[in-house]
Design a protein around this motif. Structure first.
Motif: not given
Length: 475
Positions: A23-31, A46-52, A76-87
């Motif tokens: 899930a972290g690698s395939l979307p990155k490759a698609l982008v 309690n799992t997702i680290k504060q940096q994210w 919530f959303t964030a751009k990680i490795n050039n991929v848009t993540y929705y939380f």
């Protein structure tokens, strides 16, 4: 193409296994191939680290139907490795103390998540052509789409791909949760029912436009009761829409030339650092230095990973002259066994119970061989990672292991394989590897071939893109 990749975990934000890597690698490759791919995951407080968490921005909130009630969902959303993540945020469901799964209300938690993914698409400026849902936790996404959203003017025309990463975990529950927990009308009970239980994975197989697995061989194996954990009947009826694509690995994350986790970097043309990695690994795990081959294992210690075979001939492996370094945790019988072997062979065996990512990398880089005698292996990533670090895999020919490792009986071989699920067949493959190891010219050629093997996501991504375009009616 516009693709929404729905998963219960994804690197680098939340991970418990191979699904997160995909899930972290395939979307990155698609982008990277020029497509718009987004990832949606639960916001595990309690799992997702504060940096994210610090990178997330609040988008909106909305209500999600769960059975007979409506629940809050924050987006919530964030751009990680050039991929848009929705939380998707709901602390009642996703603020838990230990791990991602294994709670009494997992069915309700992921029913909420699945319905929330579809409700989210009504309030954001992104309408995917394809939703790719993964494993039982997201199996209700194509089901809910088929029942409630297919004719919604905002979501009309979306195609659903369902990917099976491990068929052992199917989301089986009693029929009593159908309406109150899942919110599915009683007249759809036959869709959800399988062997007198609710089976979320079976329902997804029924309604998805395409079903994929994580290797071509696994897509055929799961038609056999030996591998299917009971789902072979459902899959046999849907063979026409089932196919398998071999996973890849993130070659930036697993790069011996740049990896900061290993003691010395090395490349296919300059391998001196590999020997330093071996020396430092032995030093870290408390084994004496020497020229003997080092056999590594990084795995969950469970039966289907082949540890009953390892137990059967472990003394023989040591007698062949190996040092063995194991990292993992799981069933008590295997943990206890490796603790005993560490005491029995203090100069030959090192065992660390648990999972330490940095130590795993050091084993990939520092071992000479990597053992994976799996009873079943949907894809397997460890064998690809070990090749990347010049560590030769010894594997059973099953699932993705059969698709990724060519036996050294072939001039293009990259590892050692055995066919039948038999301890002494495995032992013979281990012996063949040891014999080659002492022929340094041949061993160096083998390591070179291993390091040149290409298991980047680039090839796999093209296969997924072809499937997505076919479903969307594009050429």
């Amino acid at each position: 193409m516009k693709i929404l990749y729905a998963a219960s975990e994804a690197q680098p934000v939340a991970a418990s296994g191979g699904l997160a890597d995909v899930a972290g690698s395939l979307p990155k490759a698609l982008v990277e191939e020029g497509h718009e791919a987004c990832v949606v995951v639960p916001l595990y407080v309690n799992t997702i680290k504060q940096q994210w968490r610090d990178q997330m921005t609040y988008v909106t909130n909305f209500s999600v139907p769960v059975g007979w009630r409506n629940q809050y969902c924050g987006l919530f959303t964030a751009k990680i490795n050039n991929v848009t993540y929705y939380f998707l945020d709901n602390e009642y469901y996703f603020k838990r103390d230990f791990g991602l799964y294994g709670y009494y209300d997992d069915a309700e938690r992921y029913a909420f998540f699945s319905r929330a993914v579809l409700e989210m698409l009504k309030v954001i400026d992104f309408k995917p052509q394809i939703i790719n849902s993964n494993d039982w936790q997201c199996a209700l996404i194509p089901v809910y789409y088929s029942i409630f959203y297919r004719n919604d003017e905002k979501l009309w025309g979306i195609k659903n791909v369902f990917t099976i990463h491990n068929i052992q975990y199917q989301g089986r529950y009693g029929m009593e949760i159908l309406e109150d927990v899942l919110g599915i009308p009683k007249h759809f009970a036959s869709l959800m029912e399988y062997d007198r239980d609710i089976n979320l994975m079976k329902a997804a197989i029924e309604v998805a436009d395409k079903v994929t697995t994580v290797s071509p061989t696994y897509s055929k194996e799961i038609l056999d009761p030996w591998f299917s954990h009971g789902l072979d009947r459902a899959l046999s009826d849907k063979q026409y829409k089932t196919c398998g694509f071999l996973n890849g690995i993130d070659t930036d994350m697993y790069n011996p030339a740049t990896d900061p986790s290993i003691p010395a970097n090395f490349t296919v043309s300059k391998k001196a650092g590999k020997k330093i990695c071996t020396q430092k690994l032995l030093e870290e795990v408390g084994l004496p230095q020497g020229e003997e081959p080092v056999l590594g294992m990084v795995s969950r210690l469970v039966e289907h990973k082949g540890f009953d075979l390892v137990k059967c001939v472990f003394d023989d492996i040591i007698n062949l002259g190996y040092k063995v370094v194991i990292l993992g945790s799981g069933e008590a019988q295997y943990e206890q066994f490796f603790h005993e072997m560490r005491w029995k062979y203090p100069d030959r065996v090192a065992f660390t119970c648990g999972y330490i990512p940095d130590l795993a990398k050091k084993i990939y880089a520092g071992a000479n061989m990597f053992l994976m005698p799996s009873k079943s292996e949907p894809c397997g990533l460890a064998q690809m990672i070990s090749l990347r670090y010049g560590t030769i895999p010894i594997v059973r020919k099953t699932g993705g292991l059969a698709d990724s490792i060519v036996d050294c009986g072939d001039e293009n071989g990259t590892g050692y394989t055995f066919q039948s699920y038999n301890a002494h067949d495995m032992l013979y493959a281990v012996k063949r590897a040891k014999d080659c190891y002492w022929n340094k010219t041949e061993w160096n050629k083998l390591v070179t071939r291993a390091m040149k093997a290409d298991f980047s996501w680039k090839q796999s991504a093209k296969l997924y893109i072809g499937l997505y375009k076919e479903l969307a009616g594009e050429q």
